[in-house]
Design a protein around this motif. Structure first.
Motif, short mmCIF file in Angstrom:
data_model
loop_
_atom_site.label_atom_id
_atom_site.label_comp_id
_atom_site.label_asym_id
_atom_site.label_seq_id
_atom_site.Cartn_x
_atom_site.Cartn_y
_atom_site.Cartn_z
N GLN A 1 7.77 71.16 47.43
CA GLN A 1 8.01 69.91 48.15
C GLN A 1 8.13 68.72 47.21
O GLN A 1 8.88 67.80 47.46
N ARG B 1 1.82 74.45 56.88
CA ARG B 1 0.81 73.68 56.13
C ARG B 1 -0.60 74.08 56.52
O ARG B 1 -1.47 74.22 55.67
N ASP C 1 3.83 75.81 47.46
CA ASP C 1 4.42 74.97 48.51
C ASP C 1 4.40 73.50 48.11
O ASP C 1 5.40 72.79 48.29
N TYR D 1 12.89 70.43 49.88
CA TYR D 1 12.24 71.31 50.84
C TYR D 1 11.06 70.61 51.50
O TYR D 1 10.28 69.92 50.84
N GLU D 2 10.94 70.78 52.80
CA GLU D 2 9.82 70.20 53.55
C GLU D 2 9.27 71.27 54.49
O GLU D 2 9.96 71.75 55.37
N SER D 3 8.02 71.68 54.28
CA SER D 3 7.43 72.67 55.17
C SER D 3 6.97 71.99 56.45
O SER D 3 6.79 70.78 56.50
#
Length: 119
Positions: free
Chosen positions: A73, A85, A69, A78-80
């Motif tokens: 990023q 998180r 992840d 892409y942004e979780s």
């Protein structure tokens, strides 16, 4: 309590970004969502280690999602979200601290073994 709030970001190396942090009663947590998850995972690991200790490969498998992840990023747009998180942080904290505890207890048992050999 102020001591903990002051030093938690330093211990975790947290960026403390407001958009990646949880809020409680309009106050920002001292660490971001991922670091909060790591802290929860470490606490779980401490309490569950003797009851439910995992194999080394399972612990490594728990660490991988955070690495994947984080790199996604870093390398893409892409942004979780904070829920992902914190879940990934819990897995990482649990797996990492389990590996840490396994290494400590292995070292202790190895020391005891060699102490018996050289008595």
């Amino acid at each position: 309590m102020k001591f903990i709030i002051k030093y938690l970001p330093i211990i975790f190396g947290c960026h403390c970004r407001a958009d990646r942090s949880f809020y409680f009663k309009h106050r920002k947590f001292p660490i971001c969502a991922r670091c909060t998850g790591e802290l929860l995972g470490i606490i779980l690991s401490i309490f569950l280690y003797k009851i439910y200790s995992l194999e080394i490969l399972v612990n490594i498998f728990f660490i991988l999602p955070m690495l994947i992840d984080g790199f996604f990023q870093l390398l893409t747009k892409y942004e979780s979200n904070n829920i992902k998180r914190v879940i990934i942080g819990i897995l990482f904290g649990y797996g990492f601290f389990n590996l840490f505890l396994n290494s400590i207890f292995f070292t202790i048992s190895l020391g005891k073994y060699y102490a018996r050999l050289y008595k």
